[in-house]
Design a protein around this motif. Structure first.
Motif, PDB file in Angstrom:
ATOM      1  N   ALA A 230       0.815  -1.221   0.000  1.00 27.71           N
ATOM      2  CA  ALA A 230       0.000   0.000   0.000  1.00 27.71           C
ATOM      3  C   ALA A 230       0.841   1.259   0.000  1.00 27.71           C
ATOM      4  CB  ALA A 230      -0.930  -0.003   1.210  1.00 27.71           C
ATOM      5  N   ASN A 231       2.055   1.175   0.547  1.00 26.01           N
ATOM      6  CA  ASN A 231       2.906   2.362   0.611  1.00 26.01           C
ATOM      7  C   ASN A 231       4.381   1.955   0.666  1.00 26.01           C
ATOM      8  OD1 ASN A 231       3.448   1.677   3.385  1.00 26.01           O
ATOM      9  ND2 ASN A 231       1.547   2.710   3.963  1.00 26.01           N
ATOM     10  N   GLU A 232       5.243   2.947   0.697  1.00 30.26           N
ATOM     11  CA  GLU A 232       6.674   2.677   0.659  1.00 30.26           C
ATOM     12  C   GLU A 232       7.156   1.936   1.903  1.00 30.26           C
ATOM     13  OE1 GLU A 232      10.916   5.097   0.337  1.00 30.26           O
ATOM     14  OE2 GLU A 232       9.078   6.076  -0.366  1.00 30.26           O
ATOM     15  N   PHE A 233       6.541   2.233   3.062  1.00 30.66           N
ATOM     16  CA  PHE A 233       6.961   1.534   4.275  1.00 30.66           C
ATOM     17  C   PHE A 233       6.731   0.031   4.137  1.00 30.66           C
ATOM     18  CE2 PHE A 233       5.957  -0.502   8.294  1.00 30.66           C
ATOM     19  CZ  PHE A 233       7.107  -0.235   9.024  1.00 30.66           C
ATOM     20  N   VAL A 234       5.537  -0.352   3.716  1.00 27.72           N
ATOM     21  CA  VAL A 234       5.220  -1.774   3.554  1.00 27.72           C
ATOM     22  C   VAL A 234       6.145  -2.405   2.517  1.00 27.72           C
ATOM     23  CG1 VAL A 234       3.448  -3.431   2.848  1.00 27.72           C
ATOM     24  CG2 VAL A 234       2.812  -1.444   4.222  1.00 27.72           C
ATOM     25  N   ALA A 235       6.384  -1.702   1.415  1.00 28.67           N
ATOM     26  CA  ALA A 235       7.246  -2.226   0.354  1.00 28.67           C
ATOM     27  C   ALA A 235       8.646  -2.530   0.874  1.00 28.67           C
ATOM     28  CB  ALA A 235       7.323  -1.216  -0.792  1.00 28.67           C
ATOM     29  N   GLY A 236       9.182  -1.652   1.709  1.00 24.12           N
ATOM     30  CA  GLY A 236      10.527  -1.843   2.232  1.00 24.12           C
ATOM     31  C   GLY A 236      10.602  -2.828   3.378  1.00 24.12           C
ATOM     32  N   PHE A 237       9.469  -3.050   4.067  1.00 21.24           N
ATOM     33  CA  PHE A 237       9.482  -3.920   5.236  1.00 21.24           C
ATOM     34  C   PHE A 237       9.261  -5.384   4.867  1.00 21.24           C
ATOM     35  CE2 PHE A 237       8.168  -5.596   9.361  1.00 21.24           C
ATOM     36  CZ  PHE A 237       9.042  -4.944  10.210  1.00 21.24           C
ATOM     37  N   ILE A 238       8.477  -5.617   3.812  1.00 23.08           N
ATOM     38  CA  ILE A 238       8.167  -6.979   3.392  1.00 23.08           C
ATOM     39  C   ILE A 238       9.131  -7.399   2.289  1.00 23.08           C
ATOM     40  CG2 ILE A 238       6.457  -8.405   2.195  1.00 23.08           C
ATOM     41  CD1 ILE A 238       5.616  -8.006   4.994  1.00 23.08           C
ATOM     42  N   GLY A 239       9.715  -8.577   2.449  1.00 23.40           N
ATOM     43  CA  GLY A 239      10.612  -9.105   1.426  1.00 23.40           C
ATOM     44  C   GLY A 239      12.025  -9.263   1.935  1.00 23.40           C
ATOM     45  N   GLU A 240      12.674 -10.364   1.546  1.00 27.11           N
ATOM     46  CA  GLU A 240      14.053 -10.618   1.942  1.00 27.11           C
ATOM     47  C   GLU A 240      14.801 -11.216   0.755  1.00 27.11           C
ATOM     48  OE1 GLU A 240      17.593 -10.939   3.520  1.00 27.11           O
ATOM     49  OE2 GLU A 240      15.968  -9.857   4.497  1.00 27.11           O
ATOM     50  N   PRO A 241      15.801 -10.511   0.212  1.00 29.01           N
ATOM     51  CA  PRO A 241      16.281  -9.180   0.593  1.00 29.01           C
ATOM     52  C   PRO A 241      15.199  -8.122   0.387  1.00 29.01           C
ATOM     53  CG  PRO A 241      17.793 -10.271  -0.941  1.00 29.01           C
ATOM     54  CD  PRO A 241      16.537 -11.055  -0.938  1.00 29.01           C
ATOM     55  N   PRO A 242      15.333  -6.968   1.058  1.00 33.78           N
ATOM     56  CA  PRO A 242      14.297  -5.944   0.941  1.00 33.78           C
ATOM     57  C   PRO A 242      14.243  -5.332  -0.461  1.00 33.78           C
ATOM     58  CG  PRO A 242      16.165  -5.122   2.197  1.00 33.78           C
ATOM     59  CD  PRO A 242      16.394  -6.583   2.005  1.00 33.78           C
TER      60      PRO A 242
END
Length: 366
Positions: A230-242
């Motif tokens: 939904a936003n940049e915070f979620v995009a950067g927080f979910i996923g490995e590597p980010p």
């Protein structure tokens, strides 16, 4: 089992005689039998929310509804919830059997029923052989199984798990994660787990509530929050590597074709067709692309990004490459059998359908 509803929930503390909000206008629902994860960085309000559901924290305003009943002012023992803490909280002098039976005895459950329920839950969690032992003799993983057994032995309507795997090592965490998934499938309890580990949330939960600074950022299935943050915070927080996130500016080539230019560099690549109607020339945007959505190509495609390798890592099952752009590292992951060294020229192609754009001011997805 029970449905859980959280309506416009607020929690405010007082620090130095000033109000400090911990949870702000939180709204979400947890369906009967659903497994929900509260995910976010330390101090975001996820454990505070869990403690308000359990009755260990007072609600500043809003409602918590369990099984159709508003429980704001009910004593924790009356809410039909089970809570497993991250620090086990076992009673050292008591045997494992007595630890599990403790809550049942407090409710004056007949001894025959206690024995039947303890043995049943011990079998479910594979701790039958531990019942005569004391907590000091157990490993971390065994203590956590006992901790969870004590929480679910009363068959609560809602099972609350407060970072139950945080004290375990990597291999044990993986094993216990599998056990939690199996356990949830077997007991079919409405469950909420608090975690700051996005891999844990993605693996366990039916839906994930991502929280930051007390505010719900997104609530959806693991695939929804991964594929459509939904936003940049979620995009950067979910996923490995980010996810790779950087600022680009939309510019128009002499040919009339719109391209993105990475700020502070001369690197350009064309704007995907899906975004051409949304971007405006000379406007900055936050650009996101996951490391797994970047491909190594020959360089003949006009959409390629030509640059040089800064770091190459061969991890066996995958290779990771990092490209330095000013002070930023652009990362990519490939399962191909490739080999590079620092300074090698490389041609990269972003998968157009996997590109994400965010508003640089609000952070919201475009």
């Amino acid at each position: 089992m029970a449905e859980l509803l959280i309506k416009d929930l607020y929690k405010t503390y007082t620090k130095n005689k000033k109000p400090v909000p911990a949870v702000k206008s939180l709204n979400l629902s947890c369906r009967d039998g659903e497994f929900i994860a509260f995910l976010g960085p330390s101090g975001c309000g996820k454990s505070t929310t869990l403690r308000m559901i359990a009755g260990l924290e007072d609600v500043t305003s809003g409602e918590i509804v369990i099984g159709g009943t508003v429980v704001n002012h009910l004593h924790p023992s009356k809410r039909n919830v089970g809570l497993a803490f991250e620090n086990y909280a076992l009673y050292p002098p008591l045997s494992i059997y007595e630890n599990i039976a403790f809550n049942l005895r407090a409710k004056k459950t007949p001894e025959a029923d206690i024995k039947r329920q303890v043995e049943k839950i011990a079998e479910l969690l594979h701790i039958n052989e531990l019942l005569d032992m004391k907590p000091a003799a157990l490993s971390g993983g065994q203590k956590q199984r006992v901790n969870i057994a004590r929480a679910i032995v009363r068959r609560p309507g809602v099972l609350l798990l407060d970072e139950p795997l945080s004290h375990l090592d990597g291999k044990m965490r993986q094993s216990m994660r599998t056990e939690l998934k199996r356990l949830h499938t077997e007991i079919k309890s409405t469950s909420i787990i608090v975690t700051h580990d996005q891999s844990e949330a993605m693996a366990l939960a039916d839906r994930i509530a991502i929280i930051n600074e007390g505010v719900l950022q997104q609530y959806g299935t693991p695939l929804e929050v991964y594929n459509k943050p939904a936003n940049e915070f979620v995009a950067g927080f979910i996923g490995e590597p980010p996810m790779n996130l950087f600022t680009v500016t939309a510019v128009t080539e002499p040919t009339g074709e719109p391209v993105f230019q990475i700020d502070g560099s001369d690197i350009r690549f064309k704007v995907p067709p899906a975004y051409r109607a949304k971007v405006r020339a000379s406007q900055p945007y936050r650009f996101g692309i996951r490391p797994t959505d970047i491909r190594i190509v020959s360089g003949s495609d006009p959409a390629t990004l030509t640059t040089k390798v800064a770091i190459f890592e061969n991890l066996g099952e995958e290779c990771r490459l990092h490209i330095r752009i000013n002070e930023m590292l652009l990362s990519m992951v490939t399962s191909e059998n490739v080999s590079f060294k620092a300074g090698d020229e490389i041609h990269l192609l972003f998968r157009e359908e996997r590109i994400h754009l965010f508003d640089p001011v609000t952070g919201n997805r475009l």
